[in-house]
Every structure is written in structure tokens, then in C-alpha cells.
Write a protein that holds these residues in place. Structure first.
Motif, PDB file in Angstrom:
ATOM      1  N   PHE A  16      12.470  -0.384  -1.620  1.00  0.00           N
ATOM      2  CA  PHE A  16      12.057  -1.786  -1.691  1.00  0.00           C
ATOM      3  C   PHE A  16      10.695  -1.916  -2.382  1.00  0.00           C
ATOM      4  N   ILE A  17       9.751  -1.045  -2.041  1.00  0.00           N
ATOM      5  CA  ILE A  17       8.431  -1.113  -2.672  1.00  0.00           C
ATOM      6  C   ILE A  17       8.538  -0.838  -4.167  1.00  0.00           C
ATOM      7  N   ALA A  20      10.025  -3.873  -5.803  1.00  0.00           N
ATOM      8  CA  ALA A  20       9.059  -4.967  -5.837  1.00  0.00           C
ATOM      9  C   ALA A  20       8.033  -4.753  -6.943  1.00  0.00           C
ATOM     10  N   ASP A  21       7.680  -3.494  -7.177  1.00  0.00           N
ATOM     11  CA  ASP A  21       6.708  -3.197  -8.238  1.00  0.00           C
ATOM     12  C   ASP A  21       7.332  -3.337  -9.622  1.00  0.00           C
ATOM     13  N   LEU A  64      11.479 -11.326  -5.791  1.00  0.00           N
ATOM     14  CA  LEU A  64      11.494 -11.291  -4.335  1.00  0.00           C
ATOM     15  C   LEU A  64      11.719 -12.683  -3.780  1.00  0.00           C
ATOM     16  N   GLY A  68      11.030 -11.702   1.269  1.00  0.00           N
ATOM     17  CA  GLY A  68      10.678 -10.444   0.649  1.00  0.00           C
ATOM     18  C   GLY A  68       9.190 -10.339   0.361  1.00  0.00           C
ATOM     19  N   GLU A  69       8.583 -11.435  -0.073  1.00  0.00           N
ATOM     20  CA  GLU A  69       7.147 -11.459  -0.346  1.00  0.00           C
ATOM     21  C   GLU A  69       6.358 -11.187   0.933  1.00  0.00           C
ATOM     22  N   LEU A  72       6.823  -7.552   2.018  1.00  0.00           N
ATOM     23  CA  LEU A  72       6.064  -6.639   1.163  1.00  0.00           C
ATOM     24  C   LEU A  72       4.582  -6.659   1.541  1.00  0.00           C
ATOM     25  N   ARG A  76       3.351  -2.900   2.642  1.00  0.00           N
ATOM     26  CA  ARG A  76       2.628  -2.008   1.739  1.00  0.00           C
ATOM     27  C   ARG A  76       1.435  -1.307   2.409  1.00  0.00           C
TER      28      ARG A  76
END
Length: 309
Positions: A16-17, A20-21, A64, A68-69, A72, A76
Motif C-alpha cells: 500500500f505504501i 501510494a508513493d 487514494l 486511503g489518505e 496512509l 507511514r
């Protein structure tokens, strides 16, 4: 812990990270060394565990969701702390971080200082501390845990200690008062010392070790430190065997040092406790002398018949 709570998988969180990146399934897969379909599967599994959509995907873009935002933003820093903890534990297990306490007896000569510099360069996360080991107690600091390893004068015949690399083989000199009959000599023969009182260490140094430091038929004074010994030399209470670097380091105007022919060279050895060997200690042993033991075959037991450094 709620037995019905979903169990999150670390690989799903990593996926997921990365997604997201990158905001691209293909690039996220490349970053994780998995296929694009595997990224999709991990994301679906994570969303199912959480119970909401985290990523929106269309033919033109990946983004996202609001959920999701938020996820994250909270995930993180927690993931980074976890990664740092794992990395620190891994480095600690490898023994290349923390503190390495190194004892030395006599003089921290150029080779020892080069070994320390080399070790520090290879393992910048490990701080080295240098501690002088008393002349009359060569093994006590190691045995009591005050240092992790020590560079000491041979011989070493201690079953609870490991004798690692040997180094700094040097010719021996005898320290005498400038008023002693030997003071004007260019060199001496070993036989000339047999009737000369030689200053040796007192207990707790083992008897065999003390005898090796003063191989004379005439007992001389016993001292706790090198400075005590040199003071007695200057007072004409006896002579004292020292390796050349130690003699040069401890030079004084009322004492002179005469080379001795026919006695075994001075040799230093690295020792550490058999039940407290760490990767830090092994790494420093490699820095001191590379592979050690007979024909480079590994550490020996704490026994050596080599006469004193």
C-alpha cells in the motif's frame, strides 16, 4: 486482543505504501520485486481486512480514496518506526553497532591504533573505547567484563579466554638506571641477565606470566604498574624487560634501554572471554590481524607458550 480483529500482513502494508508513493501498479511492483497482479492481490486483501476501499483505479489514473489518505497518514510514521526498530535489531545482532571496549597493556602502538581506525571506518555505528590494562592484572579486565577484549603480553594460558591474533613481534630491551654497569653497553646477551634482579608484576597476574616477564635466577621487586617498575629501575633496585615500543614510549632521562640478544621476542595477543564472544569482537580481531589461529584456522584456546612481549 479481539480474537475477531483482522490480522494485517506486513507485505500488504508495504504494498500500500509503495502504491501510494508511485500511484502506478507496475512501478509499485518493480519497487517490491513482485508482479503487477500480485500488487493488486495484496491491495484487495488489505482492503478486505480493513473493510473499505483505499485506492481508486481507472484506465487513466490511480489515486487514494479519502479513507486511503487518512490510513496512509497514520500508517507511514508507524511503519517507519517499525522499520527502524527492525534495522537496529538486525545491526545489533550482527554486532556492528553499540560500543566496543578495548583494553591494552603496555603501549597502544601504531599497529593497534591502525586496527582501531580500520575497525571504526568499517563499522561507523560502533563506538570504540580504549582502556589501559594494569601491568599486574593482564586478564582481570576481560574476565570481569570491564573490557570486551584486550591486547596483552604473552604468554596466555587461561582456559576461559580465547587467544586471537598475535602481532607486534618486537626485540626486547632491558631498562636499567643510567648509573648501572649495563648502561653503556650497545647490547646484552640473555645469559648476562640470569644473575640480574629483574622487576616483575605482582599478583593477581598468574605465576607463569610473572615468571615470563622476569626470567632471572635472582628475584627482583614486584610492582603493579610499569611506572612503578621504571621508578624502581631509576632507583637502582633492579632491571626490567620491556619491548622496544614500550621502552621508547616510557623513556626517561634517568633510565636507559639496552637491546637484549638471545631472549624470545616480545609478542602481543588479543584475548576475550570464551562465553562473551560477539561479532564486534570477531570483527575487531579481523582488523587487528586478519584470520587467526594455526594457519588461519580460527581462534585458539587461551594457551600460548610464546615468551613475553
Amino acid at each position: 486482543m479481539d480474537e475477531g480483529a483482522p490480522v494485517l500482513e506486513i507485505r500488504e502494508l508495504e504494498c500500500f505504501i509503495a502504491l501510494a508513493d508511485e500511484l502506478h501498479f507496475g512501478r509499485a511492483g518493480e519497487r517490491l520485486y513482485v508482479s503487477q497482479s500480485r500488487v493488486s492481490q495484496l491491495l484487495r486483501d488489505l482492503e478486505r481486512r480493513i473493510g473499505t476501499r483505499l485506492v481508486e483505479r481507472s484506465s487513466r489514473r490511480v489515486r487514494l480514496t479519502p479513507a486511503g489518505e487518512r490510513f496512509l497518514a497514520e500508517l507511514r510514521p508507524a511503519y517507519e518506526r517499525l522499520s527502524a526498530t527492525v534495522d537496529a535489531a538486525r545491526e545489533s545482532a550482527r554486532g556492528v553497532t553499540g560500543r566496543l571496549r578495548i583494553g591494552f597493556q603496555g603501549t597502544a602502538d601504531a599497529r593497534l591504533m591502525r586496527a582501531i581506525a580500520d575497525f571504526q571506518e568499517r563499522h561507523p555505528g560502533c563506538v570504540t573505547e580504549i582502556v589501559e590494562v594494569p601491568f599486574a592484572d593482564p586478564f582481570g579486565a576481560v574476565r570481569h567484563g570491564d573490557v570486551d577484549a584486550a591486547i596483552v603480553l604473552l604468554p596466555v594460558e587461561e582456559p576461559d579466554l580465547v587467544l586471537g591474533p598475535l602481532f607486534s613481534r618486537q626485540q626486547q630491551t632491558v631498562a636499567v638506571s643510567v648509573r648501572h654497569p649495563f648502561a653503556g653497553r650497545a647490547s646484552l646477551r640473555a645469559a648476562e641477565l640470569t644473575e640480574t634482579p629483574l622487576i616483575s608484576a605482582t599478583a593477581p597476574a598468574p605465576a607463569y606470566w610473572r615468571a615470563a616477564q622476569a626470567p632471572s635466577a635472582v628475584p627482583g621487586p614486584e610492582v603493579r604498574t610499569l611506572q612503578e617498575g621504571l621508578t624502581l629501575v631509576a632507583a637502582e633496585r633492579g632491571a626490567m624487560l620491556l619491548c622496544r615500543p614500550t621502552a621508547e614510549y616510557h623513556g626517561r632521562r634517568d633510565v636507559t634501554f639496552v637491546p637484549v640478544e638471545g631472549v624470545p621476542d616480545s609478542v602481543l595477543g588479543m584475548v576475550w572471554r570464551r562465553d562473551a564472544e560477539t561479532e564486534r569482537v570477531r570483527a575487531f580481531a579481523r582488523a587487528v590481524g586478519g584470520p587467526w589461529g594455526p594457519r588461519g584456522g580460527g581462534p585458539r584456546s587461551g594457551s600460548s607458550r610464546t615468551r613475553r612481549p
